[in-house]
Write a protein that holds these residues in place. Structure first.
Motif, PDB file in Angstrom:
ATOM      1  N   ILE A   1       1.040   4.163  -2.932  1.00  0.00           N
ATOM      2  CA  ILE A   1       0.801   5.597  -2.715  1.00  0.00           C
ATOM      3  C   ILE A   1       2.032   6.403  -3.111  1.00  0.00           C
ATOM      4  CG2 ILE A   1       0.263   7.363  -0.995  1.00  0.00           C
ATOM      5  CD1 ILE A   1      -2.077   5.536  -1.683  1.00  0.00           C
ATOM      6  N   SER A   2       3.212   5.904  -2.739  1.00  0.00           N
ATOM      7  CA  SER A   2       4.453   6.579  -3.114  1.00  0.00           C
ATOM      8  C   SER A   2       4.572   6.671  -4.633  1.00  0.00           C
ATOM      9  CB  SER A   2       5.653   5.823  -2.541  1.00  0.00           C
ATOM     10  OG  SER A   2       6.872   6.378  -2.988  1.00  0.00           O
TER      11      SER A   2
ATOM     12  N   ILE B   1       5.289  10.268   2.911  1.00  0.00           N
ATOM     13  CA  ILE B   1       4.978  10.242   1.482  1.00  0.00           C
ATOM     14  C   ILE B   1       4.272  11.537   1.087  1.00  0.00           C
ATOM     15  CG2 ILE B   1       3.559   9.137  -0.295  1.00  0.00           C
ATOM     16  CD1 ILE B   1       4.100   6.462   1.149  1.00  0.00           C
ATOM     17  N   LEU B   2       3.289  11.919   1.875  1.00  0.00           N
ATOM     18  CA  LEU B   2       2.542  13.142   1.584  1.00  0.00           C
ATOM     19  C   LEU B   2       3.419  14.376   1.771  1.00  0.00           C
ATOM     20  CD1 LEU B   2      -0.816  12.222   3.355  1.00  0.00           C
ATOM     21  CD2 LEU B   2      -0.232  11.960   0.935  1.00  0.00           C
TER      22      LEU B   2
ATOM     23  N   LEU C   1       3.406   6.935   5.755  1.00  0.00           N
ATOM     24  CA  LEU C   1       2.345   7.553   4.949  1.00  0.00           C
ATOM     25  C   LEU C   1       2.418   9.071   5.043  1.00  0.00           C
ATOM     26  CD1 LEU C   1      -0.132   7.230   3.161  1.00  0.00           C
ATOM     27  CD2 LEU C   1      -1.525   7.016   5.246  1.00  0.00           C
TER      28      LEU C   1
ATOM     29  N   MET D   1       2.259   6.734  -6.833  1.00  0.00           N
ATOM     30  CA  MET D   1       1.296   7.683  -7.366  1.00  0.00           C
ATOM     31  C   MET D   1       1.885   9.093  -7.427  1.00  0.00           C
ATOM     32  SD  MET D   1      -2.329   6.619  -5.581  1.00  0.00           S
ATOM     33  CE  MET D   1      -3.027   8.194  -6.082  1.00  0.00           C
TER      34      MET D   1
ATOM     35  N   PHE E   1       0.840  -1.210   0.000  1.00  0.00           N
ATOM     36  CA  PHE E   1       0.000   0.000   0.000  1.00  0.00           C
ATOM     37  C   PHE E   1       0.869   1.253   0.000  1.00  0.00           C
ATOM     38  CE2 PHE E   1      -2.034   3.340   2.592  1.00  0.00           C
ATOM     39  CZ  PHE E   1      -3.099   3.650   1.755  1.00  0.00           C
ATOM     40  N   LEU E   2       1.887   1.290   0.877  1.00  0.00           N
ATOM     41  CA  LEU E   2       2.766   2.457   0.940  1.00  0.00           C
ATOM     42  C   LEU E   2       3.525   2.642  -0.369  1.00  0.00           C
ATOM     43  CD1 LEU E   2       4.151   1.990   4.569  1.00  0.00           C
ATOM     44  CD2 LEU E   2       2.556   3.766   3.785  1.00  0.00           C
TER      45      LEU E   2
END
Length: 243
Positions: free
Chosen positions: A150-151, A232-233, A229, A153, A146-147
């Motif tokens: 998202i990364s 990442i943001l 997470l 993306m 999942f991480l």
């Protein structure tokens, strides 16, 4: 005669029971193209016998040069990596955990794309190739995927394992990057910042993974997943410069 080196940065915290075993593996591995090894250990203020184990290993293996540094207070894995990265003098740099989850005999898998002129950074993926992979935690695996998703993306890369320990860099690149995360946020931070280096060439190769249980010394927790997470943001949206 000019000799190329691979700087092997080993952050260590309470690994007194395994540090000698990983050093034995690092010591015996033969690198391609006559590349030499530079071993850098950063002891992040361990509370066990890690320092004694390292110093004893140095005494018993005087021909195997180890550059040893110690933090006087515990700062986290990321901080230990910052110290080791800045001390490195080799053309290439790889991160090696002090436990036995990753196999130093696979350094050449990561070195080859760089040495052959194809890559600047190589990630070792635990989820690619037909390498041995210990079966452990379902939710850890799903969390890692999942991480990584998202990364990817945000970075517009197609990595399969952003959270891997094995990352090999051209040293001049990683030393220029301004790193801030002191704990396990290092992985998403460095991935975000690497992705924005102009004309960077990132490769990925399959590696083995001999994972540990918590009883065997594994340290990362669900809290570190939430921090990853957040990182990442943070480093993809609000901190867009690699240096």
């Amino acid at each position: 005669m000019y000799v190329r080196k691979l700087s092997i940065v080993i952050p260590a915290y309470n690994e007194g029971n395994t540090i000698h075993r990983i050093l034995n593996k690092v010591k015996t591995v033969q690198l391609i193209n006559d590349i030499q090894k530079e071993v850098i250990i950063v002891n992040d203020c361990s509370s066990d016998h890690t320092e004694e184990a390292i110093l004893d290993y140095q005494k018993q293996n005087p021909e195997f040069i180890i550059h040893y540094y110690k933090h006087e207070v515990n700062k986290g894995k990321g901080a230990a990596l910052h110290t080791g990265i800045q001390k490195a003098t080799g053309e290439y740099l790889i991160i090696q955990d002090a436990d036995l989850e990753y196999d130093p005999t696979e350094y050449n898998l990561l070195l080859r794309p760089v040495v052959e002129g194809h890559a600047d950074v190589v990630y070792g993926s635990r989820f690619q190739g037909g390498k041995p992979h210990r079966i452990l935690f379902f939710f850890h695996t799903m969390g890692n995927r999942f991480l990584t998703f998202i990364s990817n993306m945000f970075t517009n890369m197609n990595l399969s394992d952003m959270e891997t320990c094995y990352k090999l860099f051209r040293t001049e690149i990683i030393q220029k990057i301004k790193l801030q995360e002191n704990r396990f946020g290092f992985e998403p931070e460095v991935t975000a910042k690497i992705s924005r280096v102009p004309n960077i060439r990132v490769y990925e190769v399959g590696i083995s993974y001999y994972g540990r249980t918590y009883e065997e010394g594994k340290k990362i927790s669900w809290k570190d997943g939430f921090r990853a997470l957040y990182c990442i943001l943070k480093y993809n949206i609000f901190c867009k410069k690699p240096w």
